[in-house]
Design a protein around this motif. Structure first.
Motif, PDB file in Angstrom:
ATOM      1  N   THR A  80       0.907  -1.130   0.017  1.00 36.56           N
ATOM      2  CA  THR A  80       0.189   0.176   0.040  1.00 36.56           C
ATOM      3  C   THR A  80       0.823   1.273   0.066  1.00 36.56           C
ATOM      4  OG1 THR A  80      -0.138  -0.256   2.346  1.00 36.56           O
ATOM      5  CG2 THR A  80      -1.927  -1.028   1.083  1.00 36.56           C
TER       6      THR A  80
ATOM      7  N   ALA B  27     -10.898  -2.122  -5.143  1.00 38.39           N
ATOM      8  CA  ALA B  27     -10.224  -1.247  -4.437  1.00 38.39           C
ATOM      9  C   ALA B  27     -10.801   0.026  -4.293  1.00 38.39           C
ATOM     10  CB  ALA B  27      -8.490  -1.223  -4.864  1.00 38.39           C
TER      11      ALA B  27
ATOM     12  N   THR C 221      -7.028  -0.340   0.602  1.00 37.58           N
ATOM     13  CA  THR C 221      -6.597  -1.386  -0.667  1.00 37.58           C
ATOM     14  C   THR C 221      -5.768  -0.648  -1.923  1.00 37.58           C
ATOM     15  OG1 THR C 221      -8.773  -1.207  -1.344  1.00 37.58           O
ATOM     16  CG2 THR C 221      -8.696  -2.873   0.052  1.00 37.58           C
ATOM     17  N   TYR C 222      -5.596   0.453  -1.459  1.00 33.73           N
ATOM     18  CA  TYR C 222      -4.947   1.256  -2.611  1.00 33.73           C
ATOM     19  C   TYR C 222      -3.518   0.603  -2.527  1.00 33.73           C
ATOM     20  CZ  TYR C 222      -3.959   5.212  -5.603  1.00 33.73           C
ATOM     21  OH  TYR C 222      -3.754   6.006  -6.642  1.00 33.73           O
ATOM     22  N   THR C 223      -3.243  -0.143  -3.393  1.00 32.22           N
ATOM     23  CA  THR C 223      -1.871  -0.687  -3.591  1.00 32.22           C
ATOM     24  C   THR C 223      -1.007  -0.349  -4.788  1.00 32.22           C
ATOM     25  OG1 THR C 223      -2.569  -2.658  -4.692  1.00 32.22           O
ATOM     26  CG2 THR C 223      -2.620  -2.789  -2.491  1.00 32.22           C
TER      27      THR C 223
END
Length: 244
Positions: free
Chosen positions: A11, A118, A124-126
């Motif tokens: 992340t 996401a 969940t922002y990878t």
């Protein structure tokens, strides 16, 4: 670990969002913009004589255009700052420099993130989601530029044809198109809230006052700075209303 080591599941998007390749792309975009500006300015000076424009008139027009662009440019800068937490500096500079539509960029990246289950800026922002979102923004902007590249010569031919049929038509069509475009954008904002309506009305009144004052007091600089003044006053009015 290397500063720019990539881990798609991490992340921490900084190894990707601050990658040297993106910095190079951002620099290239602004280099093209500077080159275009130089070409346009040279073309203006070259064509000035054929339309009976003096050097003073050309310089005055360029100056007024530059001053009028300050207000919108500051608005773009504020939008860019708001996007920094999501996309980081290189990506924001690249996107704003090319298209400048924050609404499109966020919408495109948001849809791309949703396709991966996401959320932009969420837990969940990878790195993978960032890359997909940035690719979506870039592809969308590419289509815009290709469309302009393809349609411009076609529209130019239509312009020449209409001028042969009736030259007066092409003095009306561009003005009507600009008015329609701005009216559409303004009307779309009025449907959002009362604050948007107030902002629109305040900006219109201030701009009208600036134009009237410039003519009455013979102060051309008021006309030049009118757009920037209208934007600042309208933003101030919106801030005061929402702060209550």
């Amino acid at each position: 670990m290397h500063r720019f080591a990539v881990d798609p599941g991490s992340t921490d998007i900084s190894p990707v969002s601050f990658h040297p390749v993106l910095w190079i792309c951002a620099a290239a975009v602004f280099a093209v913009i500077v080159l275009q500006s130089v070409i346009y300015l040279r073309a203006i000076r070259k064509a000035a004589g054929s339309v009976n424009l003096t050097d003073e008139q050309v310089i005055g027009s360029v100056r007024r255009g530059g001053i009028a662009a300050i207000g919108p440019s500051l608005a773009v800068a504020l939008v860019a700052v708001s996007l920094l937490p999501l996309f980081s500096t290189p990506a924001v500079l690249t996107r704003i420099g090319l298209v400048g539509s924050a609404a499109f960029d966020v919408a495109a990246a948001g849809l791309a993130a949703q396709s991966q289950g996401a959320q932009l800026g969420g837990p969940t922002y990878t790195q993978k989601v960032f890359a997909i979102g940035f690719a979506a923004m870039t592809l969308g902007g590419l289509v815009w530029m290709l469309t302009a590249l393809i349609l411009t010569p076609i529209l130019a031919k239509g312009d020449k044809t209409l001028r042969k049929v009736n030259p007066a038509v092409m003095t009306v069509v561009p003005t009507a198109a600009i008015l329609a475009a701005f009216f559409t954008l303004a009307f779309a904002e009025t449907t959002k809230s009362g604050v948007h309506i107030l902002t629109l009305l305040v900006s219109a009144v201030v701009m009208g006052l600036c134009i009237a004052a410039a003519k009455f007091f013979d102060k051309p600089w008021l006309r030049e700075w009118g757009l920037g003044i209208a934007i600042f006053v309208a933003l101030a009015a919106a801030f005061i209303v929402t702060a209550k």
